[in-house]
Design an enzyme around this catalytic site. Structure first.
Site, mmCIF file in Angstrom:
data_model
loop_
_atom_site.group_PDB
_atom_site.id
_atom_site.type_symbol
_atom_site.label_atom_id
_atom_site.label_comp_id
_atom_site.label_asym_id
_atom_site.label_seq_id
_atom_site.Cartn_x
_atom_site.Cartn_y
_atom_site.Cartn_z
ATOM 1 N N LYS A 249 0.870 -1.181 0.000
ATOM 2 C CA LYS A 249 0.000 0.000 0.000
ATOM 3 C C LYS A 249 0.899 1.220 0.000
ATOM 4 C CE LYS A 249 -3.862 -1.931 2.664
ATOM 5 N NZ LYS A 249 -4.647 -1.805 3.897
ATOM 6 N N HIS B 140 0.372 7.353 8.999
ATOM 7 C CA HIS B 140 1.600 6.786 9.579
ATOM 8 C C HIS B 140 2.643 7.865 9.893
ATOM 9 C CE1 HIS B 140 0.625 2.546 9.294
ATOM 10 N NE2 HIS B 140 0.093 2.775 8.114
ATOM 11 N N HIS C 119 0.464 5.796 3.912
ATOM 12 C CA HIS C 119 -0.680 6.620 4.310
ATOM 13 C C HIS C 119 -0.220 7.746 5.233
ATOM 14 C CE1 HIS C 119 -4.558 7.688 6.138
ATOM 15 N NE2 HIS C 119 -5.103 7.146 5.076
#
Length: 578
Positions: free
Chosen positions: A138, A144, A141
């Site tokens: 992924k 994080h 984001h």
């Protein structure tokens, strides 16, 4: 350097109260600087002497305060002793204050504060910090960001205070979601698209297969089957999974480089999945793993042994869960790294998870679990960019850099820079970090680009601006590195306020180390920046007599050193020009 003054007063208190000097040193604290008036330098809460047994608990506190004040003598270090309500304040010789603080800072700028005797009571040793921990396959984001910068701060702080630090990135690289992704990629994936834009393609596959799984039982079954194959080390499934992992780590390293963050060890749930089976065997052998009516395996964490509180470690199909692998990871790390303490940095939604993890380790007989700590943090609300709501950290960093470049281009005071884009990036990251660190970590906060990037006020931009102005001054007039300076030229209120504030640095580091909260250091540095900005305006170097200029340069040089040291602990790269 406050220790010289604390020790001098402690010697008097030892003589009067009959207790060792070491009892009194940590009880003497520097007084926060006031904007309105010159404050005393150190203070002693008399109640702390009662708690320590140095004074009787039966006598009236104010009577003891006044009696003790009369017994304390004025000498070459202490110029005045002032009794207040339950507190004794000390004014110290200001010439000596300037001499002692600036001489030590000049001689050992890197060790100032961090080698204070006040910090000796802290346990030193090997500290393992697990932070950031995004999920593979992924894009990184924005959620994080907090774990990454908070964990980096904690690791930096522990290192500066003399610990050996191991920085671990525990990737989310195992679990049922990889069953979904693996099964989905076998049907929908393309190696060509993977080469072109790996994380975007994996994200698209995951979204599509996840949508299908909501309505299609066969998709869910295929995902469960793929994950079972992973756990059984099926060669084809593992090969695909390894490809996803390697691609992701390489992409993440680019983001970490922009943030100035590095790791000693990239780990992940996958590293510990075989050990997870051993954990389950060990729990069974200790009669700690119980099977429920649903066929799940649980550990009873209730005080009464009635399963009113428990943690599930095995699904009904026999596969492990996240917490099972966390137990295995903790055991593996203790054996591999022999840490003295382990710190996990994650959002507050995982607080119960870590309470259960530490409890499981304790019931298994691992007493070192007492030295495992979870540092929780809240959510960032309303983070957006010109393109809309921000989801990816890369977008946040790009937005910070873009906006900072715009501000720098519009500012009339901006200097000619070798690499304006890099400087804008570094200042933008500083702004994000300070915005994040100003309050208690557990609190949610609302993100506001306007406030974040202001050059004035309590922002990362202001910290960088102050540091850059001081560096420019020192470059222009020499760094203040002359062997001797005359402290009698630093007796004005602006200089004294800075010196008094510097006395607090070791206390701030101690408080930060005790609760692992960066806000104490942020507040200290912001106040120091405001004091330095006022002094810079009112205490000119240019045009002043040589001795005065030399003393002021020494003050500005030492202030700049502390600013830079503190910023580095926070994870900020100080810039010399902007």
């Amino acid at each position: 350097m406050a220790c010289f003054f604390r020790r001098s007063i402690a010697a008097q208190l030892s003589r009067i109260c009959g207790a060792p000097e070491d009892v009194f040193v940590p009880l003497l604290s520097a007084v926060p600087v006031s904007k309105k008036q010159l404050t005393p330098d150190l203070r002693l809460a008399v109640n702390s002497l009662v708690k320590n047994g140095a004074l009787s608990p039966d006598a009236d506190l104010q009577t003891q305060t006044e009696r003790l004040t009369k017994q304390l003598r004025v000498d070459g270090v202490v110029e005045e002793v002032i009794s207040s309500r339950g507190v004794i304040n000390f004014r110290i010789n200001k010439r000596l204050l300037a001499e002692k603080v600036l001489e030590q800072l000049h001689a050992e700028p890197q060790s100032f504060g961090v080698q204070s005797e006040l910090l000796r009571r802290l346990q030193r040793g090997r500290t393992l910090v697990e932070f950031s921990s995004p999920n593979i396959a992924k894009k990184f984001h924005a959620g994080h960001l907090r774990s990454t910068i908070i964990g980096n701060f904690i690791a930096n702080l522990k290192e500066v205070l003399g610990n050996e630090v191991i920085r671990v990135n525990y990737l989310g690289d195992w679990g049922m979601q990889f069953g979904l992704l693996g099964a989905g990629f076998q049907r929908l994936g393309s190696q060509e698209k993977l080469r072109e834009n790996a994380l975007q393609h994996l994200f698209e596959v995951y979204v599509q297969v996840n949508r299908e799984a909501e309505h299609d039982e066969s998709v869910r079954l295929a995902a469960a089957e793929f994950f079972r194959r992973l756990e059984q080390h099926d060669e084809q499934a593992l090969s695909l999974w390894k490809q996803f992992r390697e691609i992701t780590v390489e992409e993440y390293k680019k983001i970490y480089e922009r943030l100035g963050v590095s790791f000693d060890h990239y780990s992940g749930e996958s590293f510990h999945q075989s050990r997870a089976q051993e954990v389950l065997k060990e729990l069974r052998s200790q009669c700690l793993l119980k099977t429920t009516e649903k066929g799940t395996g649980v550990v009873d964490l209730s005080a009464a042994g009635d399963l009113s509180s428990y943690a599930t470690l095995v699904r009904s199909d026999g596969t492990s869960l996240y917490i099972t692998r966390d137990v295995a990871a903790a055991l593996d790390r203790k054996e591999t790294f022999h840490f003295d303490e382990m710190i996990y940095v994650t959002d507050k939604s995982q607080s119960v998870h870590f309470q259960q993890l530490f409890q499981i380790l304790r019931v298994m007989g691992h007493h070192w679990a007492e030295r495992c700590v979870h540092v929780p943090f809240g959510l960032v609300l309303g983070m957006s960019s010109r393109l809309g709501e921000v989801v990816l950290l890369e977008d946040v960093l790009n937005e910070a850099r873009y906006r900072m470049q715009q501000n720098m281009q519009e500012a009339k005071t901006s200097k000619e820079l070798t690499d304006p884009e890099l400087t804008a990036e570094q200042i933008g990251v500083s702004a994000l970090i300070i915005q994040d660190f100003k309050g208690p970590l557990i609190s949610d906060y609302k993100f506001d680009w306007q406030k974040v990037l202001q050059a004035q006020g309590d922002t990362g931009v202001f910290l960088q601006y102050t540091h850059a102005r001081l560096r420019s001054l020192l470059t222009m007039h020499g760094s203040g590195n002359h062997t001797h300076f005359n402290p009698s030229h630093l007796q004005d209120s602006r200089s004294i306020s800075i010196l008094q504030h510097l006395l607090r640095y070791d206390e701030v580091l101690l408080q930060s180390a005790l609760d692992l909260q960066p806000r104490h250091l942020v507040n200290f540095l912001i106040t120091l920046s405001h004091l330095a900005a006022s002094a810079h305006r009112e205490l000119p170097v240019k045009g002043s007599p040589a001795e005065v200029a030399q003393a002021r340069l020494r003050l500005f040089s030492c202030t700049c050193s502390v600013l830079a040291n503190g910023m580095k602990i926070l994870g900020i790269t100080p810039v010399d020009k902007m």
